[in-house]
Write a protein that holds these residues in place. Structure first.
Motif, PDB file in Angstrom:
ATOM      1  N   GLU A 298      11.723   2.593  22.841  1.00 46.27           N
ATOM      2  CA  GLU A 298      11.182   3.368  23.954  1.00 46.27           C
ATOM      3  C   GLU A 298       9.993   4.175  23.436  1.00 46.27           C
ATOM      4  OE1 GLU A 298      13.981   5.365  26.497  1.00 46.27           O
ATOM      5  OE2 GLU A 298      12.611   7.013  26.931  1.00 46.27           O
ATOM      6  N   ILE A 299       8.993   4.343  24.284  1.00 49.71           N
ATOM      7  CA  ILE A 299       7.871   5.222  23.975  1.00 49.71           C
ATOM      8  C   ILE A 299       8.038   6.514  24.773  1.00 49.71           C
ATOM      9  CG2 ILE A 299       5.379   5.556  24.089  1.00 49.71           C
ATOM     10  CD1 ILE A 299       5.900   3.478  22.099  1.00 49.71           C
ATOM     11  N   ALA A 300       8.045   7.647  24.090  1.00 50.03           N
ATOM     12  CA  ALA A 300       8.063   8.959  24.741  1.00 50.03           C
ATOM     13  C   ALA A 300       6.633   9.472  24.837  1.00 50.03           C
ATOM     14  CB  ALA A 300       8.918   9.934  23.940  1.00 50.03           C
ATOM     15  N   PHE A 301       6.325  10.177  25.937  1.00 46.88           N
ATOM     16  CA  PHE A 301       4.989  10.723  26.153  1.00 46.88           C
ATOM     17  C   PHE A 301       5.101  12.222  26.419  1.00 46.88           C
ATOM     18  CE2 PHE A 301       4.813   6.293  27.442  1.00 46.88           C
ATOM     19  CZ  PHE A 301       3.636   5.836  26.852  1.00 46.88           C
ATOM     20  N   PHE A 302       4.082  12.940  25.981  1.00 48.20           N
ATOM     21  CA  PHE A 302       4.027  14.383  26.227  1.00 48.20           C
ATOM     22  C   PHE A 302       2.706  14.720  26.894  1.00 48.20           C
ATOM     23  CE2 PHE A 302       3.135  18.811  24.811  1.00 48.20           C
ATOM     24  CZ  PHE A 302       4.179  19.431  25.487  1.00 48.20           C
TER      25      PHE A 302
ATOM     26  N   GLN B 168      13.487  15.206  16.889  1.00 52.28           N
ATOM     27  CA  GLN B 168      13.006  16.502  16.396  1.00 52.28           C
ATOM     28  C   GLN B 168      11.538  16.714  16.758  1.00 52.28           C
ATOM     29  OE1 GLN B 168      14.260  15.814  12.350  1.00 52.28           O
ATOM     30  NE2 GLN B 168      16.097  17.085  12.582  1.00 52.28           N
ATOM     31  N   GLN B 169      10.757  15.643  16.759  1.00 55.52           N
ATOM     32  CA  GLN B 169       9.358  15.764  17.161  1.00 55.52           C
ATOM     33  C   GLN B 169       9.251  16.123  18.645  1.00 55.52           C
ATOM     34  OE1 GLN B 169       6.137  15.566  15.588  1.00 55.52           O
ATOM     35  NE2 GLN B 169       5.844  16.464  17.620  1.00 55.52           N
ATOM     36  N   MET B 170      10.103  15.525  19.470  1.00 56.09           N
ATOM     37  CA  MET B 170      10.097  15.858  20.896  1.00 56.09           C
ATOM     38  C   MET B 170      10.412  17.331  21.116  1.00 56.09           C
ATOM     39  SD  MET B 170      11.778  12.633  22.887  1.00 56.09           S
ATOM     40  CE  MET B 170      12.779  11.862  21.628  1.00 56.09           C
ATOM     41  N   LEU B 171      11.371  17.847  20.385  1.00 57.49           N
ATOM     42  CA  LEU B 171      11.706  19.268  20.499  1.00 57.49           C
ATOM     43  C   LEU B 171      10.567  20.140  19.980  1.00 57.49           C
ATOM     44  CD1 LEU B 171      15.436  19.110  19.383  1.00 57.49           C
ATOM     45  CD2 LEU B 171      14.600  19.675  21.675  1.00 57.49           C
ATOM     46  N   ALA B 172       9.866  19.670  18.952  1.00 52.06           N
ATOM     47  CA  ALA B 172       8.740  20.432  18.416  1.00 52.06           C
ATOM     48  C   ALA B 172       7.610  20.549  19.427  1.00 52.06           C
ATOM     49  CB  ALA B 172       8.234  19.788  17.120  1.00 52.06           C
ATOM     50  N   TRP B 173       7.503  19.614  20.330  1.00 48.96           N
ATOM     51  CA  TRP B 173       6.518  19.725  21.405  1.00 48.96           C
ATOM     52  C   TRP B 173       6.850  20.875  22.361  1.00 48.96           C
ATOM     53  CZ3 TRP B 173       6.567  13.748  22.398  1.00 48.96           C
ATOM     54  CH2 TRP B 173       5.590  13.134  21.604  1.00 48.96           C
ATOM     55  N   ALA B 174       8.101  21.344  22.329  1.00 42.48           N
ATOM     56  CA  ALA B 174       8.555  22.457  23.171  1.00 42.48           C
ATOM     57  C   ALA B 174       8.252  22.233  24.646  1.00 42.48           C
ATOM     58  CB  ALA B 174       7.936  23.774  22.689  1.00 42.48           C
ATOM     59  N   PRO B 175       8.775  21.146  25.228  1.00 48.14           N
ATOM     60  CA  PRO B 175       8.461  20.859  26.620  1.00 48.14           C
ATOM     61  C   PRO B 175       9.024  21.905  27.580  1.00 48.14           C
ATOM     62  CG  PRO B 175      10.211  19.420  25.837  1.00 48.14           C
ATOM     63  CD  PRO B 175       9.673  20.134  24.635  1.00 48.14           C
ATOM     64  N   GLU B 176       8.238  22.231  28.573  1.00 52.80           N
ATOM     65  CA  GLU B 176       8.704  23.125  29.643  1.00 52.80           C
ATOM     66  C   GLU B 176       9.586  22.373  30.623  1.00 52.80           C
ATOM     67  OE1 GLU B 176       5.533  25.280  31.512  1.00 52.80           O
ATOM     68  OE2 GLU B 176       4.474  25.571  29.620  1.00 52.80           O
ATOM     69  N   ARG B 177       9.316  21.087  30.791  1.00 55.32           N
ATOM     70  CA  ARG B 177      10.109  20.254  31.690  1.00 55.32           C
ATOM     71  C   ARG B 177      10.239  18.867  31.072  1.00 55.32           C
ATOM     72  NH1 ARG B 177       5.276  21.381  33.770  1.00 55.32           N
ATOM     73  NH2 ARG B 177       6.057  23.043  35.104  1.00 55.32           N
ATOM     74  N   VAL B 178      11.269  18.130  31.489  1.00 61.40           N
ATOM     75  CA  VAL B 178      11.515  16.783  30.975  1.00 61.40           C
ATOM     76  C   VAL B 178      11.781  15.868  32.159  1.00 61.40           C
ATOM     77  CG1 VAL B 178      12.876  15.333  29.427  1.00 61.40           C
ATOM     78  CG2 VAL B 178      12.563  17.768  28.888  1.00 61.40           C
ATOM     79  N   ILE B 179      10.953  14.844  32.294  1.00 59.70           N
ATOM     80  CA  ILE B 179      11.129  13.849  33.349  1.00 59.70           C
ATOM     81  C   ILE B 179      11.693  12.585  32.722  1.00 59.70           C
ATOM     82  CG2 ILE B 179       9.949  12.427  35.072  1.00 59.70           C
ATOM     83  CD1 ILE B 179       7.827  14.633  35.282  1.00 59.70           C
ATOM     84  N   PHE B 180      12.658  11.963  33.391  1.00 62.92           N
ATOM     85  CA  PHE B 180      13.199  10.685  32.938  1.00 62.92           C
ATOM     86  C   PHE B 180      13.537   9.844  34.163  1.00 62.92           C
ATOM     87  CE2 PHE B 180      15.939  14.365  32.119  1.00 62.92           C
ATOM     88  CZ  PHE B 180      16.885  14.228  33.118  1.00 62.92           C
ATOM     89  N   ALA B 181      13.983   8.614  33.942  1.00 60.57           N
ATOM     90  CA  ALA B 181      14.039   7.636  35.026  1.00 60.57           C
ATOM     91  C   ALA B 181      15.250   7.761  35.941  1.00 60.57           C
ATOM     92  CB  ALA B 181      13.987   6.224  34.441  1.00 60.57           C
TER      93      ALA B 181
ATOM     94  N   ASP C  65       0.277  12.799  24.331  1.00 61.58           N
ATOM     95  CA  ASP C  65       0.770  12.406  23.018  1.00 61.58           C
ATOM     96  C   ASP C  65       1.858  11.363  23.225  1.00 61.58           C
ATOM     97  OD1 ASP C  65      -0.869  14.234  21.690  1.00 61.58           O
ATOM     98  OD2 ASP C  65       0.603  15.847  21.911  1.00 61.58           O
ATOM     99  N   GLN C  66       2.102  10.540  22.224  1.00 62.39           N
ATOM    100  CA  GLN C  66       3.166   9.549  22.361  1.00 62.39           C
ATOM    101  C   GLN C  66       3.897   9.349  21.050  1.00 62.39           C
ATOM    102  OE1 GLN C  66       0.483   6.435  23.778  1.00 62.39           O
ATOM    103  NE2 GLN C  66       1.195   5.085  22.146  1.00 62.39           N
ATOM    104  N   LEU C  67       5.103   8.820  21.188  1.00 62.21           N
ATOM    105  CA  LEU C  67       6.025   8.719  20.065  1.00 62.21           C
ATOM    106  C   LEU C  67       6.862   7.466  20.255  1.00 62.21           C
ATOM    107  CD1 LEU C  67       7.359  10.284  17.626  1.00 62.21           C
ATOM    108  CD2 LEU C  67       8.865  11.324  19.330  1.00 62.21           C
ATOM    109  N   LEU C  68       6.947   6.644  19.237  1.00 60.46           N
ATOM    110  CA  LEU C  68       7.775   5.447  19.293  1.00 60.46           C
ATOM    111  C   LEU C  68       9.188   5.788  18.854  1.00 60.46           C
ATOM    112  CD1 LEU C  68       8.274   2.387  19.561  1.00 60.46           C
ATOM    113  CD2 LEU C  68       7.372   2.136  17.222  1.00 60.46           C
TER     114      LEU C  68
END
Length: 247
Positions: A147-151, A212-225, A135-138
């Motif tokens: 930035e584009i976020a991906f799940f 809020q959409q990113m939190l709604a995805w309920a990620p188990e882990r978060v990778i960033f640069a 999934d992706q989010l602008l």
């Protein structure tokens, strides 16, 4: 240990497994806003077998061969306005790969001057190549800071670039350490750096909705640069890193 090794997450420029079909590549350090910081690429093997590279880091033949042992490298993703500098090197060695860019990147003067070819722009919806898997989010801030976020659905992993930074103080020098702390980007609960937050706050309501959409995805882990990524407790740790926007 060299000064560069002290900053980077060793070993560098090699695949490190995160979950089924998901790897990171730690690299650097690079210079960012006057700081020497580690940098990270994320690799995903899609159901098609194709390899998808998010925020490509420094190119090496060895790393390319390591990736191509998985499958052909088919997608190069430049996910924000700062993480595109190594894309051209990868393009030259992976001529059949499609390069995807965050909106607005192709119009920036340094990008035009570099001669890098950006095949397609990303938007709020995933293209057919990875729909149903990523999934992706602008996240569209002010001054063209996008930035584009991906799940990654299969592993429950959120993939960001600079929207969270979590630099470990003991990996920073005596000059860089207080600067990173002042910017709000230090572990254990780092945020986006101050200049990034300033730009995002120009369109605060829309950016807050994206958060809020990113939190709604309920990620188990978060990778960033940049910095120590969140290998567990992703949702709560992300919420803490977004306190500048949500509180």
């Amino acid at each position: 240990m060299s000064a560069a090794d002290a900053v980077a997450y060793l070993p560098t420029d090699t695949l490190k497994a995160v979950a089924d079909g998901l790897w990171i590549v730690d690299s650097g350090p690079i210079s960012a806003m006057g700081l020497h910081v580690p940098v990270r690429m994320t690799a995903v093997q899609l159901r098609s077998g194709q390899v998808w590279l998010h925020s490509p880091t420094a190119y090496s033949d060895q790393l390319r061969m390591e990736l191509q042992r998985l499958s052909p490298i088919a997608h190069l993703v430049a996910p924000n306005i700062a993480h595109w500098q190594y894309v051209k090197d990868w393009q030259q060695r992976c001529p059949h790969a499609t390069t995807w860019a965050v909106p607005g990147l192709r119009s920036r003067a340094p990008v035009i001057k570099s001669g890098v070819v950006l095949d397609r722009d990303l938007d709020a919806s995933p293209p057919a190549a990875w729909a149903g898997e990523l999934d992706q989010l602008l996240i569209a801030g002010g001054f063209g800071v996008n930035e584009i976020a991906f799940f990654h659905r299969a592993s429950g992993t959120l993939i960001l670039t600079d929207f969270v930074e979590n630099l470990e103080p003991d990996k920073l020098g005596p000059v860089a350490r207080p600067l990173a702390k002042l910017a709000g980007a230090t572990a254990p609960d780092g945020m986006a750096p101050a200049h990034y937050r300033f730009a995002m706050n120009r369109r605060r309501a829309a950016v807050k909705a994206a958060a809020q959409q990113m939190l709604a995805w309920a990620p188990e882990r978060v990778i960033f640069a940049h910095g120590r990524w969140y290998d567990s407790g992703g949702t709560e740790r992300l919420r803490r890193s977004l306190r500048w926007l949500l509180d």
